[in-house]
Motif scaffolding. Structure first.
Motif, short mmCIF file in Angstrom:
data_model
loop_
_atom_site.label_atom_id
_atom_site.label_comp_id
_atom_site.label_asym_id
_atom_site.label_seq_id
_atom_site.Cartn_x
_atom_site.Cartn_y
_atom_site.Cartn_z
N ALA A 4 23.48 -61.23 37.46
CA ALA A 4 23.33 -62.69 37.47
C ALA A 4 23.01 -63.27 36.09
CB ALA A 4 22.22 -63.08 38.45
N SER A 5 22.83 -62.42 35.08
CA SER A 5 22.45 -62.90 33.75
C SER A 5 23.61 -63.59 33.06
CB SER A 5 21.95 -61.73 32.89
OG SER A 5 20.78 -61.17 33.43
N ASP A 6 23.27 -64.44 32.10
CA ASP A 6 24.34 -65.12 31.35
C ASP A 6 25.00 -64.14 30.38
OD1 ASP A 6 22.77 -64.95 28.98
OD2 ASP A 6 21.92 -66.93 29.32
N ARG A 66 23.63 -60.43 28.92
CA ARG A 66 24.38 -59.21 29.30
C ARG A 66 24.92 -58.51 28.07
NH1 ARG A 66 26.81 -62.26 33.36
NH2 ARG A 66 28.84 -62.08 32.33
N SER A 67 25.35 -59.28 27.08
CA SER A 67 25.87 -58.66 25.86
C SER A 67 24.78 -57.86 25.15
CB SER A 67 26.42 -59.73 24.92
OG SER A 67 27.55 -60.36 25.47
N LEU A 68 23.55 -58.40 25.12
CA LEU A 68 22.44 -57.66 24.51
C LEU A 68 22.16 -56.38 25.27
CD1 LEU A 68 19.61 -60.19 23.58
CD2 LEU A 68 21.24 -59.08 22.07
N GLU A 111 12.56 -62.44 41.05
CA GLU A 111 13.22 -63.48 40.27
C GLU A 111 13.58 -62.97 38.88
OE1 GLU A 111 11.15 -67.26 40.45
OE2 GLU A 111 10.23 -66.66 42.35
N PRO A 112 14.68 -63.46 38.32
CA PRO A 112 15.08 -63.03 36.97
C PRO A 112 14.37 -63.84 35.90
CG PRO A 112 16.69 -64.57 37.86
CD PRO A 112 15.65 -64.36 38.94
#
Length: 747
Positions: free
Chosen positions: A133-135, A139-141, A381-382
């Motif tokens: 669900a991350s942006d 996610r790239s990191l 929760e994220p």
């Protein structure tokens, strides 16, 4: 042998399981069969690693600190991961295995209960969901971090642990939940170790019949106990500095070994990211430190972020039905295996386990005939890592406040300073709104709907203080209502269940220092970070002297009289070459085990201290540094301390004394000396003037490899209260780097 040495403190015990399965084996049986060695990671990771390796340069300074500069933030994270793995690959992998609930695979049966807790909390599942669900940026990191660790494993011929697919990008998100939720909030909900064990036994009957060691010790007890011993943070604004700068003191007190130890590093990119500080092995970035415009320290608070619920399972026709109001709800139940290390012949064998959760959270306790579930703030929760990332990239107070406002990094005080002259204290806690008619320090009735949380208090409703007229702020795991000498928030403005920390000895000492002079020079600021005043001696010694004065001359001994004179003449600061320091600390520990000792008891305990020292050393006149030592063993903490191995004298003292130079040491069975297991784990001073200038130091060195020049190269500086430069600006990094390289990635 003294009583203190006959029973080694839990603070320096080997992590449980090492004793059961052997320290050497504990270091060598991380999962990964021999046939997996020398394999590369999956083709996807290899392709990403090849791309990122061409976009990053790792600079190593004179102390081996990695400065990872990439064309993108992701490339910088890739280089940071590669360098971190070079310095301590084993600790990264052990941390990830623990986070997955797989510690029993290398520690054996003593880790079963803790693995069961991790699986009950669904740490891996929640981490995978958060990653999905991350942006794109986050996610790239995470992708880059996983690729960096896996690239090192492939290049170095290491097993692609923690499994054949190597490190996965969700692993850091799982580690956050393991370290902070499993290792912290879960244990703050009012349950005891035996409550967890009782639930485990009842939910998994018969599993432990052949593994009695599983309930004899906590494999993480050593590093968890340190969480209560605290950290220091100070800040002064331009009105309090000789050169008009803003100054910050960052001083976490954490374990020197095991999962919670820290790692120093610096990331920068052509996209504008530039942050230096400390993180943990397995995190893709430092999360406390400074950038060119601002910085912060973090100290643990005792915010009430978890509650235990007594659940009522009383329907004989449905064992998973539990009462809620006037009806029943259905608990979720599932099964899964935990593999347990047996021996080199059998290896790890899988054991089936049961898990259960209610709408409150995982059912992990059993007390007085009732199952207990635990609800932890924002467990599902994220946002924790995303908030850290936003904080490190913030360059103004407004951006920093926007980054922390969601309270997704949901505990730990901030003490902040910036180049514009602002200083800020924020209690920082995602505190649930609760019905104040309940005693939330104890488990509450889960069947009563009134015990439900009503959301969280927003940041506007938690204690904070910006730019006090005193010009200074401090927090040392202490009450937010004494953050400064002026303008403090009022206790009456907050709910009774919020912000109940005490005024610690370290906080009292910090206020003494910060109120002790009008203006601080930079040289004075750096010196005070290692101040060794033991403020508790001001309270402890006068009653002792009074007791001595009232003792008849016929009852006095020459040794006790000499000891009393040493303590009278002492400056009440700890030092490695001080006998008085030895007497005060060892006596102070003894009287703190007593309930309101009287005059006679104070004298008897001092006499007993002299007797113990004489029995151990042949004379009670022993320098503190002869007893109080720093010794680096295996990163895991499972290597026993040994008087026969190299160690260094340390003048620091325990947290309870109030000293800035905090060093946790304790007796070790079979050894004369005490050895440090934590305390000052990263010491940093930062000055924000026209530019940012920082200095830092770690206890030992960057590398866990014993033959590395950076294994112990910071230890002598640590012992004498020194620093090294924390290079931040790329031109400085390049000028002072001793080496630079791109990660070596097999093609």
């Amino acid at each position: 042998m003294s009583a203190n040495r006959r029973t080694a403190s839990a603070a320096v015990l080997l992590l449980a399981g090492a004793a059961a399965i052997g320290a050497g084996q504990a270091e060598s049986n991380l999962p990964g069969a021999e046939e997996l060695r020398h394999q590369t990671t999956t083709s996807a990771w290899a392709e990403l690693a090849n791309t990122l390796a061409d976009e990053v340069t790792i600079y190593r300074d004179a102390f081996g600190v990695p400065h990872s500069h990439g064309t993108t933030d992701a490339a910088a994270a890739f280089g940071y991961a590669f360098a971190q793995a070079q310095d301590n690959y084993e600790q990264i992998i052990e941390n990830f295995l623990r986070a997955e609930g797989r510690a029993a695979e290398f520690l054996g049966a003593p880790a079963l209960v803790d693995d069961w807790l991790s699986r009950s909390m669904r740490i891996e599942e929640l981490a995978r969901d958060e990653y999905d669900a991350s942006d794109t940026d986050l996610r790239s990191l995470l992708d880059a971090y996983a690729a960096g660790v896996n690239a090192y494993a492939a290049q170095a011929g290491r097993s692609p642990a923690p499994g054949p697919g190597g490190v996965q990008p969700w692993h850091p998100l799982a580690l956050i939940r393991y370290l902070y939720f499993h290792g912290g909030f879960l244990r703050s909900a009012g349950l005891r170790r035996n409550d967890f064990e009782a639930a485990y036994r009842r939910m998994n009957p018969g599993v432990l019949a052949n593994d009695p060691a599983a309930l004899t010790a906590d494999p993480d007890q050593g590093w968890r106990e340190f969480a209560d011993q605290g950290s220091n943070s100070w800040a002064v604004g331009p009105s309090r500095t000789a050169d008009g700068s803003t100054m910050l003191f960052i001083n976490p007190h954490l374990p020197h070994f095991g999962p919670a130890q820290v790692y120093e590093g610096h990331l920068s990119s052509d996209e504008g990211w530039n942050f230096t500080g400390y993180g943990r092995f397995g995190f893709p970035m430092p999360y406390v430190g400074h950038n060119p415009d601002l910085g912060w320290a973090s100290t643990d608070n005792a915010a009430d972020l978890a509650d235990a619920y007594l659940e009522t399972f009383d329907d004989p026709s449905n064992l998973n039905a539990y009462r809620y109001g006037n009806e029943y709800r259905e608990a979720e139940e599932w099964q899964g295996t935990i593999s347990v290390w047996r021996n080199p012949i059998q290896g790890a064998t899988p054991i089936q386990h049961r898990y259960r959760r209610t709408h409150h959270g995982p059912v992990v306790g059993y007390r007085e005939g009732r199952w207990v579930s635990v609800r932890m703030a924002k467990l599902e929760e994220p946002g924790w890592l995303a908030q850290w990332y936003a904080m490190t990239k913030a360059r103004t107070l407004e951006r920093f406040l926007a980054a922390v406002e969601p309270l997704n990094m949901l505990f730990g005080n901030y003490t902040y300073a910036d180049r514009e002259g602002h200083i800020l204290y924020v209690y920082n806690a995602a505190v649930p709104r609760r019905d104040p008619s309940f005693d939330w320090s104890q488990p509450v009735d889960g069947s009563d709907p009134r015990t439900e949380w009503q959301g969280y208090h927003p940041m506007a409703e938690i204690p904070q203080l910006l730019d006090p007229s005193s010009g200074y702020l401090q927090n040392c795991n202490s009450t937010p209502f004494l953050s400064s000498s002026t303008d403090n928030p009022s206790r009456d403005a907050f709910p009774s269940y919020m912000a109940n920390e005490p005024d610690t000895a370290r906080a009292r000492n910090a206020r003494r220092i910060l109120e002790g002079q009008e203006l601080f020079s930079w040289a004075e600021w750096t010196r005070l970070g290692y101040d060794t005043t033991l403020i508790t001696a001001n309270d402890d010694l006068p009653p002792l002297f009074e007791a001595w004065a009232g003792l008849p001359a016929t009852s006095r001994t020459a040794d006790l009289g000499e000891a009393m004179e040493l303590l009278r003449a002492w400056n009440r600061s700890s030092a490695a070459d001080s006998v008085a320091t030895t007497l005060y600390i060892l006596w102070g520990e003894r009287i703190r085990r007593l309930d309101a000792p009287g005059a006679d008891q104070l004298l008897l305990e001092l006499a007993a201290t002299l007797d113990d020292l004489t029995a151990d050393w042949g004379d009670w006149r022993v320098y503190w540094g002869e007893i109080n030592r720093a010794q680096r063993g295996h990163s895991s903490g499972r290597q026993p301390f040994d008087d026969g191995r190299r160690s260094v004298a340390i003048g620091g003292a325990p947290s309870w004394t109030g000293t800035s130079f905090t060093f946790w040491s304790a007796p070790v069975e079979g050894q004369r000396r005490r050895y440090g297991t934590g305390g000052n784990s990263y010491v940093s001073v930062v000055r924000f003037g026209k530019t940012a200038e920082g200095y830092s130091l770690m206890p030992f060195g960057q590398s866990a490899t014993a033959d590395s020049p950076h294994h112990l190269d910071q230890l002598n500086g640590y012992a004498r209260g020194g620093y090294k430069r924390a290079w931040l600006h790329l031109d400085e990094v390049r000028t002072y780097a001793l080496s630079s390289y791109r990660p070596a990635v097999p093609h």
